[in-house]
Design an enzyme around this catalytic site. Structure first.
Site, PDB file in Angstrom:
ATOM      1  N   SER A 102       0.851  -1.193   0.000  1.00  0.00           N
ATOM      2  CA  SER A 102       0.000   0.000   0.000  1.00  0.00           C
ATOM      3  C   SER A 102       0.891   1.249   0.000  1.00  0.00           C
ATOM      4  O   SER A 102       1.755   1.377  -0.856  1.00  0.00           O
ATOM      5  CB  SER A 102      -0.941  -0.042   1.207  1.00  0.00           C
ATOM      6  OG  SER A 102      -1.936   0.953   1.108  1.00  0.00           O
ATOM      7  N   ARG A 159     -12.102   6.472   9.312  1.00  0.00           N
ATOM      8  CA  ARG A 159     -11.596   5.102   9.324  1.00  0.00           C
ATOM      9  C   ARG A 159     -12.640   4.114   8.807  1.00  0.00           C
ATOM     10  O   ARG A 159     -12.310   3.192   8.050  1.00  0.00           O
ATOM     11  CB  ARG A 159     -11.186   4.717  10.748  1.00  0.00           C
ATOM     12  CG  ARG A 159     -10.748   3.271  10.919  1.00  0.00           C
ATOM     13  CD  ARG A 159      -9.507   2.969  10.102  1.00  0.00           C
ATOM     14  NE  ARG A 159      -8.981   1.638  10.421  1.00  0.00           N
ATOM     15  CZ  ARG A 159      -7.876   1.131   9.902  1.00  0.00           C
ATOM     16  NH1 ARG A 159      -7.176   1.837   9.033  1.00  0.00           N
ATOM     17  NH2 ARG A 159      -7.458  -0.072  10.247  1.00  0.00           N
ATOM     18  N   ASP A 191      -8.634  -6.543  -4.862  1.00  0.00           N
ATOM     19  CA  ASP A 191      -8.246  -5.229  -4.335  1.00  0.00           C
ATOM     20  C   ASP A 191      -8.736  -4.158  -5.300  1.00  0.00           C
ATOM     21  O   ASP A 191      -8.233  -4.033  -6.406  1.00  0.00           O
ATOM     22  CB  ASP A 191      -6.727  -5.174  -4.191  1.00  0.00           C
ATOM     23  CG  ASP A 191      -6.217  -3.852  -3.627  1.00  0.00           C
ATOM     24  OD1 ASP A 191      -7.031  -2.933  -3.394  1.00  0.00           O
ATOM     25  OD2 ASP A 191      -4.996  -3.741  -3.419  1.00  0.00           O
ATOM     26  N   HIS A 195      -7.940  -5.251  -0.509  1.00  0.00           N
ATOM     27  CA  HIS A 195      -6.657  -4.572  -0.322  1.00  0.00           C
ATOM     28  C   HIS A 195      -5.900  -5.121   0.883  1.00  0.00           C
ATOM     29  O   HIS A 195      -4.672  -5.216   0.870  1.00  0.00           O
ATOM     30  CB  HIS A 195      -6.903  -3.072  -0.161  1.00  0.00           C
ATOM     31  CG  HIS A 195      -5.649  -2.259  -0.068  1.00  0.00           C
ATOM     32  ND1 HIS A 195      -4.680  -2.269  -1.048  1.00  0.00           N
ATOM     33  CD2 HIS A 195      -5.199  -1.404   0.901  1.00  0.00           C
ATOM     34  CE1 HIS A 195      -3.687  -1.453  -0.706  1.00  0.00           C
ATOM     35  NE2 HIS A 195      -3.974  -0.935   0.478  1.00  0.00           N
ATOM     36  N   ASP A 196      -6.613  -5.484   1.930  1.00  0.00           N
ATOM     37  CA  ASP A 196      -5.968  -5.986   3.146  1.00  0.00           C
ATOM     38  C   ASP A 196      -5.303  -7.340   2.965  1.00  0.00           C
ATOM     39  O   ASP A 196      -4.619  -7.821   3.881  1.00  0.00           O
ATOM     40  CB  ASP A 196      -6.983  -6.083   4.282  1.00  0.00           C
ATOM     41  CG  ASP A 196      -7.122  -4.777   5.049  1.00  0.00           C
ATOM     42  OD1 ASP A 196      -6.341  -3.848   4.783  1.00  0.00           O
ATOM     43  OD2 ASP A 196      -8.017  -4.691   5.914  1.00  0.00           O
TER      44      ASP A 196
END
Length: 394
Positions: free
Chosen positions: A160, A236, A331, A364-365
């Site tokens: 990232s 967040r 992602d 993405h994680d």
């Protein structure tokens, strides 16, 4: 609490701190201002060899920190954020490599940032902290690496925003970086990604307790200032949605209700996914600073090392890195097309670059989570790099 066997873990680690730069040797920021001293929090795992040739720098993402592996005490509930990948026999094999992880400039976990005390005023910087770039962050990392007596790294690795840093390292210090691993990243943010960051910043600044960034309570102050927790939590929550995939959300939550058998027909938390996001927001505000979020997302927005063809040629001339670029099929925050864009840029300049895409429902994680194929590829690339540099055998 029982942790994994020490044969698979770096065990208990102690955070380290160093002050870099100084009045006569300040940090020159890309924005034109100076920082006369920078405190850096970092951790190391493994042993630096006699030749000082086995050092691997890990660069963290937006909300990461220096605690990448191991535990700070036997009572810690969780290890560092990349513990699955760092340790004896793991991809970042600490029997071979000396692994360095530091908290980024602008952060809030031991490295100088907006919540730090401004030596000129004796008060927290707040929004008086200067704007920073990915290049500035890397400049501080470079100073740390040199402080540790290392003239040439074995590799720089990041996912990232950490991938942006890994690329910046290869460009800014071409003779120091023989290998770069860029994971779930991009050579620049798209308009959509900039938009996500902009809305997150607006959520923070619109919080009634933001107070122009001046919300810190000093030690010994009898009054406690309210912090912009609602705005940061909302930022967040929104960002966390972009780190997940639709497939992953469906498999984990679907339309399952939370602690109830029927709809409330009100504005209570009906769905499990709502509860999950609320938890992500409320837990995040306990460990992260709102001003740091503003500054670091801006640094990501500004990142664009290849704005035109002429600059691209100039930036890549002399780069010595062998690149490994990795992406994940679900992602959508930094989708595979962005990784391929970087690969095309590198190949046009005749740079050695390997690209791999992995399948995962985690979005993405995924780069943070266990994944056998990804783990094997990452470990193999690092091992080949180590062998080419040290002449070591597997």
């Amino acid at each position: 609490m029982t942790h994994e066997p020490l044969t698979a873990s770096v065990g208990i680690v102690t955070p380290q701190h160093v002050r870099l730069f100084g009045a006569s040797t300040p940090l020159q920021l890309d924005g034109g201002t100076l920082l006369h001293s920078v405190d850096v929090s970092y951790e190391t795992y493994g042993t630096l060899n006699q030749e000082r040739s086995n050092a691997v720098l890990i660069c963290h993402a937006l909300s990461g920190n220096a605690h990448a592996a191991g535990y700070h005490s036997k009572d810690d509930k969780r290890p560092g954020w990349w513990d699955h990948y760092i340790g004896p026999g793991k991809p970042f094999d600490t029997n071979r490599y000396f692994v360095i992880a530091s908290n980024n400039l602008g952060g809030c976990d031991g490295t100088t940032g907006p919540s730090s005390i401004d030596p000129a005023t004796g008060m927290p910087y707040g929004l008086n902290f200067p704007m920073i770039t990915i290049g500035d962050i890397v400049r501080v990392q470079h100073a740390l690496v040199r402080q540790l007596g290392i003239e040439r790294l074995m590799a720089v690795v990041g996912g990232s925003m950490g991938g942006m840093q890994a690329l910046q390292w290869a460009l800014d210090y071409p003779h120091m970086v023989p290998a770069s691993v860029i994971i779930a990243a991009a050579p620049r943010l798209t308009a959509q990604n900039i938009a996500f960051n902009a809305v997150a910043r607006q959520a923070i600044m619109a919080d009634p307790h933001f107070n122009g960034g001046d919300y810190y309570t000093l030690p010994g102050d009898p009054t406690t200032k309210a912090r912009p927790e609602s705005g940061l939590a909302l930022a967040r929550m929104m960002a966390h949605i972009t780190y997940l995939s639709e497939q992953g959300l469906h498999e984990r939550f679907g339309r399952r209700l939370q602690d109830r058998d029927a709809l409330s027909y009100g504005f209570e938390t009906d769905f499990a996914v709502e509860s999950y996001l609320s938890y992500q927001g409320s837990s995040f505000v306990k460990r992260f600073d709102a001003n740091s979020y503003l500054y670091i997302t801006k640094a990501m927005d500004y990142f664009d090392p290849f704005p035109d063809a002429e600059t691209t040629v100039q930036r890549l001339t002399g780069v010595e890195s062998h690149f490994l670029v990795m992406s994940f099929d679900t992602d959508w925050r930094f989708d595979t097309s962005r990784s391929k864009e970087l690969v095309r840029i590198l190949h046009r300049s005749l740079k050695d670059c390997t690209f791999q895409e992995f399948s995962s429902p985690a979005g993405h994680d995924a780069f943070l989570l266990p994944h056998p194929s990804y783990e094997k590829s990452l470990g193999s690339f690092l091992l080949r790099t180590w062998q080419s540099i040290t002449g070591g055998q597997a």
